[in-house]
Scaffold this motif. Sequence first.
Motif, PDB file in Angstrom:
ATOM      1  N   ARG A   6       0.829  -1.203   0.000  1.00 10.93           N
ATOM      2  CA  ARG A   6       0.000   0.000   0.000  1.00 10.93           C
ATOM      3  C   ARG A   6       0.868   1.259   0.000  1.00 10.93           C
ATOM      4  N   ALA A   7       1.995   1.191   0.712  1.00 13.49           N
ATOM      5  CA  ALA A   7       2.925   2.324   0.711  1.00 13.49           C
ATOM      6  C   ALA A   7       3.473   2.554  -0.689  1.00 13.49           C
ATOM      7  N   LEU A   8       3.739   1.475  -1.399  1.00 17.11           N
ATOM      8  CA  LEU A   8       4.203   1.588  -2.789  1.00 17.11           C
ATOM      9  C   LEU A   8       3.115   2.201  -3.669  1.00 17.11           C
ATOM     10  N   LEU A  13       1.070   6.851  -6.649  1.00 14.60           N
ATOM     11  CA  LEU A  13      -0.002   7.822  -6.808  1.00 14.60           C
ATOM     12  C   LEU A  13       0.555   9.249  -6.777  1.00 14.60           C
ATOM     13  N   LEU A  14       1.483   9.522  -5.883  1.00 14.84           N
ATOM     14  CA  LEU A  14       2.084  10.843  -5.787  1.00 14.84           C
ATOM     15  C   LEU A  14       2.887  11.177  -7.038  1.00 14.84           C
ATOM     16  N   LEU A  15       3.487  10.139  -7.655  1.00 17.04           N
ATOM     17  CA  LEU A  15       4.257  10.361  -8.877  1.00 17.04           C
ATOM     18  C   LEU A  15       3.346  10.506 -10.087  1.00 17.04           C
ATOM     19  N   GLU A  16       2.192   9.859 -10.036  1.00 21.39           N
ATOM     20  CA  GLU A  16       1.272   9.841 -11.175  1.00 21.39           C
ATOM     21  C   GLU A  16       0.606  11.198 -11.387  1.00 21.39           C
ATOM     22  N   LYS A  62       2.149  15.993  -1.629  1.00 22.84           N
ATOM     23  CA  LYS A  62       3.092  15.936  -2.741  1.00 22.84           C
ATOM     24  C   LYS A  62       4.493  15.667  -2.192  1.00 22.84           C
ATOM     25  N   TYR A  63       5.423  15.386  -3.101  1.00 24.54           N
ATOM     26  CA  TYR A  63       6.829  15.259  -2.730  1.00 24.54           C
ATOM     27  C   TYR A  63       7.461  16.644  -2.762  1.00 24.54           C
ATOM     28  N   PHE A  70      10.466  11.402  -6.338  1.00 25.47           N
ATOM     29  CA  PHE A  70      11.342  10.831  -5.299  1.00 25.47           C
ATOM     30  C   PHE A  70      11.480   9.343  -5.561  1.00 25.47           C
ATOM     31  N   THR A  71      12.684   8.822  -5.353  1.00 24.37           N
ATOM     32  CA  THR A  71      12.939   7.393  -5.558  1.00 24.37           C
ATOM     33  C   THR A  71      13.074   6.696  -4.208  1.00 24.37           C
TER      34      THR A  71
END
Length: 328
Positions: A6-8, A13-16, A62-63, A70-71
Amino acid sequence: MEQLNRALALHRLLLEYRYPVSRAVILERLACSASTFKRLLELLRDSYQAPIVWDRGARGYKYDTTDGRFTLPGVWLSESEAFALLMANRLLQDVQPGLQQQGLARLQARIGDLLGPQWQGQADRLSVESIGRQYVAPELFLPLVQALFARRQLRFVYHATLHEALPRQVSPQRLCWYRDNWYLLAWCHERAALRLFALSRITEPLALDEVACERESGELDALFESGYGIFAGSALQQAELRFDPSAAPWVRDVQWHREQCQTIEPSGHIRLRFPYADQRELVRDLLRFSGEVEVQAPPSLRHAVISAMRAGLKKHGVEEAVVQPVSQ
């Protein structure tokens, strides 16, 4: 594992999204409760140092990076990739102790960062045991490696025996890890031939200004292709061995030589046939199966094994062969 998945999903989702993602969208897309979402945020922020922030103006998450990306360290590794890195890290720690203080510490730290906390926690499940390792001082190991890669000749004192120490000038070719010990394959300028030097017997190494002479890779490979073990040579003989059934678990599935020929008799006895150039290491290996192996050929190898067995019996004050097979 479900929490990590779920964390992944939250990370993707934040990257999308091109804009900050609202809490309502996150809860809907992840199909989770507000308390679960809070735990996922804590996991990403605390365990992975993910810079997730709440944007008051956009009312979303957001990041907090320049490009909004973020990686996550280690998360994208497959199990096989993570295992390879874990094993590499373990070998770095155990193969040559002491090197962590001489440049490898930062490399190991970078491997740890790449693995991430979810894989680092599995490191203790891997163990590397080096039995019979000969000690090589770290301050000796590093100069040898530097001369090898700088392609410079090397001078050192080599203790071939307890009573013999001779100066040698060589051109390093390869560093070999064999049976838990380090060896330097080098062109010996005194002997005008390739020689193998145990690092544990080298002292006073000194890198010279002279450029090392290069030998062809094919010549280096051929040195060990036919011989048995670490001892090379061109004058080959064929070892013919017959093992008792009691030794089968330690013989049947072992590769003694890349060109070996194995036959299993109806009685359970195992016949092995392979070439060797130097009998010293082979004799020592065969003595582990004292009472369970018969050397059928060549006569010189048979005589060497018998002589070693007799010497061992004499050492223990035994005149007759009453030794119990090792595997029993």
